[in-house]
Design a protein around this motif. Structure first.
Motif, short mmCIF file in Angstrom:
data_model
loop_
_atom_site.label_atom_id
_atom_site.label_comp_id
_atom_site.label_asym_id
_atom_site.label_seq_id
_atom_site.Cartn_x
_atom_site.Cartn_y
_atom_site.Cartn_z
N PRO A 145 0.81 -1.11 0.07
CA PRO A 145 0.06 0.04 0.13
C PRO A 145 0.78 1.26 0.05
O PRO A 145 2.08 1.19 0.34
CB PRO A 145 -0.70 -0.26 1.37
N THR A 146 0.26 2.29 -0.56
CA THR A 146 1.04 3.76 -0.40
C THR A 146 1.35 3.84 1.14
O THR A 146 0.18 4.19 1.79
CB THR A 146 0.23 4.76 -1.14
N LEU A 147 2.52 4.18 1.66
CA LEU A 147 2.55 4.55 2.91
C LEU A 147 2.57 5.87 2.93
O LEU A 147 3.11 6.75 2.31
CB LEU A 147 4.32 3.97 3.26
N ARG A 148 1.80 6.47 3.92
CA ARG A 148 1.51 7.81 4.33
C ARG A 148 2.33 8.28 5.53
O ARG A 148 1.75 8.17 6.38
CB ARG A 148 0.06 7.91 4.34
N VAL A 149 3.62 8.26 5.55
CA VAL A 149 4.31 8.82 6.57
C VAL A 149 4.45 10.21 6.26
O VAL A 149 5.24 10.73 5.45
CB VAL A 149 5.78 8.04 6.46
N THR A 150 4.26 11.00 7.11
CA THR A 150 4.15 12.23 7.36
C THR A 150 5.39 13.25 7.94
O THR A 150 5.91 14.04 7.77
CB THR A 150 3.20 13.18 7.79
N ASP A 151 5.87 12.26 8.92
CA ASP A 151 6.96 12.73 10.11
C ASP A 151 7.77 11.96 10.72
O ASP A 151 7.39 10.81 10.61
CB ASP A 151 6.35 13.82 11.00
N VAL A 152 9.12 12.36 10.73
CA VAL A 152 9.88 11.22 11.57
C VAL A 152 10.38 12.08 12.97
O VAL A 152 10.82 13.30 12.86
CB VAL A 152 11.43 10.99 10.84
N LEU A 153 10.06 11.66 13.84
CA LEU A 153 10.31 12.19 15.06
C LEU A 153 11.13 11.40 16.02
O LEU A 153 10.87 10.14 16.30
CB LEU A 153 8.70 11.99 16.06
N TYR A 154 12.17 12.06 16.58
CA TYR A 154 13.27 11.48 17.33
C TYR A 154 12.88 11.20 18.83
O TYR A 154 12.69 12.50 19.47
CB TYR A 154 14.57 12.31 16.99
N THR A 155 12.77 10.04 19.24
CA THR A 155 12.52 9.77 20.70
C THR A 155 13.87 9.90 21.62
O THR A 155 13.98 10.15 22.66
CB THR A 155 11.61 8.64 20.80
N ASP A 156 14.66 9.22 20.95
CA ASP A 156 16.26 9.25 21.73
C ASP A 156 17.34 9.50 20.43
O ASP A 156 17.18 9.17 19.51
CB ASP A 156 16.52 7.95 22.09
N PHE A 157 18.18 10.44 20.74
CA PHE A 157 19.31 10.61 19.99
C PHE A 157 20.61 11.14 20.50
O PHE A 157 20.71 12.44 21.15
CB PHE A 157 19.04 11.91 18.94
N ILE A 158 21.49 10.16 20.52
CA ILE A 158 22.84 10.50 21.20
C ILE A 158 24.01 10.02 20.23
O ILE A 158 23.92 9.06 19.91
CB ILE A 158 22.83 9.73 22.65
N VAL A 159 24.79 11.04 20.19
CA VAL A 159 26.00 10.77 19.25
C VAL A 159 27.19 10.62 20.32
O VAL A 159 27.44 11.60 20.99
CB VAL A 159 26.28 11.89 18.28
N GLN A 160 28.02 9.65 20.22
CA GLN A 160 29.04 9.72 21.23
C GLN A 160 30.35 9.02 20.50
O GLN A 160 30.43 8.43 19.51
CB GLN A 160 28.74 8.51 22.40
#
Length: 160
Positions: A145-160
Motif C-alpha cells: 500500500p502507499t505508505l503515508r508517513v508524514t514525519d520522523v520524530l526522534y525520541t532518543d538521539f545520542i552521538v558519542q
C-alpha cells in the motif's frame, strides 16, 4: 412695584425626561448586547457541531538501537537513536509494524552511512529525517500500500 420671578419651565419635568431617555438608551444597549452574545454562543456551538473532529495522530514507534558511525581519522563513534514515524492511516501503521525487521535493517544501513559531524547539527538531523522519508518510498513488499508517513520524530538521539 412687586417683583415676580421670571417664568420658568417646570424643571422637574425636564429632568424626568432626561432620566427617562437615559434609561431607555441603557435598556436598549443591554438588550442588544444580550442578543448579540446569545447569537454568538449559538453560532459557535453550531460551528463546533458541524466541524469534523480532528483525527488523532498515529505513531509507529521504532525501538531504539545503537549504530557504529563512520569516523574521521579512524575514531570510533556511536549513535543511539530511537524514533517514531507519524502516519495518517491504519493501513500504513499495520504495514510498518508487519515489516518492522526490514524497516529496522534499512534504518541501520542508513544510519551507519552517516558521520558524527553531520548528525550533531540540527540541519544534519533534518537531512537524516528527509533521507528516512525518501527511504520509505522504496517498496518493501509487492504489492505494497502507499505508505503515508508524514514525519520522523526522534525520541532518543545520542552521538558519542
Amino acid at each position: 412695584m412687586s417683583k415676580t420671578p421670571p417664568a420658568r419651565g417646570n424643571g422637574k419635568a425636564g429632568w424626568l425626561l432626561v432620566i427617562l431617555l437615559v434609561l431607555i438608551a441603557a435598556g436598549g444597549s443591554a438588550a442588544s448586547v444580550y442578543f448579540l452574545m446569545d447569537k454568538g454562543a449559538h453560532g459557535a456551538a453550531s460551528t463546533e457541531a458541524t466541524a469534523e473532529p480532528v483525527a488523532a495522530p498515529i505513531f509507529v514507534p521504532v525501538a531504539p538501537f545503537t549504530v557504529n558511525l563512520r569516523g574521521e581519522q579512524r575514531e570510533e563513534r556511536l549513535l543511539y537513536v530511537g524514533l517514531s514515524l507519524q502516519v495518517t492511516d491504519k493501513a500504513s501503521e499495520e504495514f510498518l509494524k508487519q515489516y518492522m525487521p526490514q524497516l529496522r535493517s534499512r534504518l541501520l544501513k542508513l544510519f551507519a552511512a552517516q558521520t558524527a559531524a553531520e548528525l550533531m547539527t540540527p540541519g544534519g538531523k533534518d537531512q537524516l529525517s528527509a533521507k528516512i522519508l525518501e527511504m520509505l518510498q522504496q517498496p518493501m513488499a509487492t504489492p505494497q500500500p502507499t505508505l503515508r508517513v508524514t514525519d520522523v520524530l526522534y525520541t532518543d538521539f545520542i552521538v558519542q
